[in-house]
Design a protein around this motif. Structure first.
Motif, mmCIF file in Angstrom:
data_model
loop_
_atom_site.group_PDB
_atom_site.id
_atom_site.type_symbol
_atom_site.label_atom_id
_atom_site.label_comp_id
_atom_site.label_asym_id
_atom_site.label_seq_id
_atom_site.Cartn_x
_atom_site.Cartn_y
_atom_site.Cartn_z
ATOM 1 N N HIS A 13 0.832 -1.204 0.000
ATOM 2 C CA HIS A 13 0.000 0.000 0.000
ATOM 3 C C HIS A 13 0.872 1.262 0.000
ATOM 4 O O HIS A 13 0.545 2.240 -0.693
ATOM 5 C CB HIS A 13 -0.925 0.003 1.212
ATOM 6 C CG HIS A 13 -2.068 -0.962 1.105
ATOM 7 N ND1 HIS A 13 -3.174 -0.725 0.318
ATOM 8 C CD2 HIS A 13 -2.266 -2.172 1.688
ATOM 9 C CE1 HIS A 13 -4.021 -1.742 0.420
ATOM 10 N NE2 HIS A 13 -3.488 -2.636 1.249
ATOM 11 N N GLN A 64 0.690 3.987 -3.034
ATOM 12 C CA GLN A 64 0.290 5.371 -2.779
ATOM 13 C C GLN A 64 1.405 6.351 -3.106
ATOM 14 O O GLN A 64 1.135 7.497 -3.503
ATOM 15 C CB GLN A 64 -0.187 5.518 -1.338
ATOM 16 C CG GLN A 64 -1.495 4.786 -1.079
ATOM 17 C CD GLN A 64 -2.055 5.025 0.305
ATOM 18 O OE1 GLN A 64 -1.811 6.062 0.923
ATOM 19 N NE2 GLN A 64 -2.827 4.069 0.805
ATOM 20 N N ALA A 121 -6.898 -2.428 11.693
ATOM 21 C CA ALA A 121 -6.986 -1.209 10.902
ATOM 22 C C ALA A 121 -6.811 -1.527 9.423
ATOM 23 O O ALA A 121 -6.184 -2.529 9.050
ATOM 24 C CB ALA A 121 -5.906 -0.226 11.348
ATOM 25 N N ASP A 122 -7.363 -0.676 8.585
ATOM 26 C CA ASP A 122 -7.231 -0.801 7.137
ATOM 27 C C ASP A 122 -5.815 -0.356 6.741
ATOM 28 O O ASP A 122 -5.452 0.798 6.965
ATOM 29 C CB ASP A 122 -8.275 0.091 6.464
ATOM 30 C CG ASP A 122 -8.179 0.079 4.944
ATOM 31 O OD1 ASP A 122 -7.297 -0.617 4.393
ATOM 32 O OD2 ASP A 122 -8.987 0.782 4.312
ATOM 33 N N ARG A 170 -5.495 2.871 4.729
ATOM 34 C CA ARG A 170 -5.645 4.101 5.512
ATOM 35 C C ARG A 170 -4.372 4.366 6.323
ATOM 36 O O ARG A 170 -3.927 5.514 6.441
ATOM 37 C CB ARG A 170 -6.847 3.997 6.449
ATOM 38 C CG ARG A 170 -7.058 5.252 7.283
ATOM 39 C CD ARG A 170 -8.209 5.131 8.267
ATOM 40 N NE ARG A 170 -8.297 6.323 9.096
ATOM 41 C CZ ARG A 170 -7.523 6.570 10.147
ATOM 42 N NH1 ARG A 170 -6.578 5.700 10.496
ATOM 43 N NH2 ARG A 170 -7.671 7.677 10.852
ATOM 44 N N ALA A 180 -1.827 5.930 4.132
ATOM 45 C CA ALA A 180 -2.118 7.340 3.860
ATOM 46 C C ALA A 180 -1.721 8.219 5.035
ATOM 47 O O ALA A 180 -1.124 9.299 4.854
ATOM 48 C CB ALA A 180 -3.597 7.509 3.537
ATOM 49 N N VAL A 181 -2.020 7.771 6.250
ATOM 50 C CA VAL A 181 -1.637 8.523 7.449
ATOM 51 C C VAL A 181 -0.115 8.607 7.551
ATOM 52 O O VAL A 181 0.448 9.663 7.878
ATOM 53 C CB VAL A 181 -2.242 7.867 8.703
ATOM 54 C CG1 VAL A 181 -1.673 8.481 9.978
ATOM 55 C CG2 VAL A 181 -3.762 7.982 8.698
ATOM 56 N N ASP A 224 -3.526 4.883 14.699
ATOM 57 C CA ASP A 224 -4.842 4.394 15.132
ATOM 58 C C ASP A 224 -5.064 4.730 16.596
ATOM 59 O O ASP A 224 -4.159 5.200 17.302
ATOM 60 C CB ASP A 224 -4.969 2.884 14.894
ATOM 61 C CG ASP A 224 -3.922 2.060 15.624
ATOM 62 O OD1 ASP A 224 -3.077 2.649 16.338
ATOM 63 O OD2 ASP A 224 -3.941 0.823 15.479
#
Length: 230
Positions: free
Chosen positions: A20, A24, A188-189, A192, A195-196, A211
């Motif tokens: 991921h 991104q 948690a995803d 996401r 991205a954070v 999170d």
């Protein structure tokens, strides 16, 4: 740092959070070297697969030569063997420390001169809420991540004069292969979280809490550890 036009190296980019992060970064306009022990397992469009085994010094040095334009290093590769420190196999404990502590250190030592030579940039170390919370059943993983947190803080001070920021990402369970046995509502995803994490790198923050679990545990660090019972 600005991620558009950055040159990023992401370890463990063939699956989970690393995949991921790599995807991104491509979406943000970065050139991405997707590093894995077996680069043929990298199936992302728009990345440059390279071989990098964090426990193999020669592969690390070779990757640093290939990704000679790097301005961002993401130390994401890691393992969990669910090994307790006393009852578990000591070789598994050593493997976790080699992979989760010495591995990121070796990669950072190889890439720090590259990033500095390219005008500076950033390092992101993917840690865990278990940097701070140390359950016995995951003792080896927690010990390695706690050591990696200390490493991150010390390396941040060393690299600041060279124009390199160092951020630590802390997160609890994510919906990845490593946490396959954890109930879905506790995870948690990873998209996401990625991205954070990247937003935190752009802001240059020293610690990125992805999170509620990490935020709660960080706030609890001053508390007295619970007393073990027989």
């Amino acid at each position: 740092m600005e991620l558009k036009n950055a040159v990023a190296v992401v370890t463990g980019a063939n699956r989970g959070l690393g995949r991921h992060l790599a995807a991104q970064l491509v979406e943000r306009g970065a050139t991405v070297y997707a590093a894995a022990r077996r680069p043929q397992t990298v199936d992302l469009a728009g990345v440059i697969p390279i071989r990098l085994d964090v426990t193999d010094g020669e592969s690390i040095r070779a990757a640093a030569r290939i990704a000679s334009g790097a301005t961002l290093l993401v130390n994401n590769a890691g393992i969990s063997t669910a090994t307790p420190l006393l009852a578990g196999d000591v070789e598994a404990v050593r493997l976790e420390m080699e992979t989760n502590f010495f591995g990121p250190l070796a990669v950072t030592r190889a890439f720090a001169p590259v990033i500095a030579g390219n005008g500076g940039g950033a390092v992101l170390n993917v840690l865990s809420v278990l940097s701070w919370l140390h359950p016995a059943g995951l003792g080896s993983y927690a010990a390695a991540k706690a050591a990696a947190w200390a490493q991150t803080n010390a390396v941040r001070e060393e690299l600041a004069p060279r124009g390199i920021t160092v951020s630590a990402l802390h997160v609890g369970y994510m919906d990845t292969e490593m946490a396959a046995g954890v109930p879905a509502d506790q995870k948690a995803d990873p998209a996401r979280v990625a991205a954070v994490a990247l937003a935190g790198v752009e802001q240059g923050g020293p610690e990125i809490l992805a999170d509620d679990v990490s935020r709660h545990v960080k706030q609890s660090l001053a508390a007295t550890p619970a007393q073990a019972t027989a």
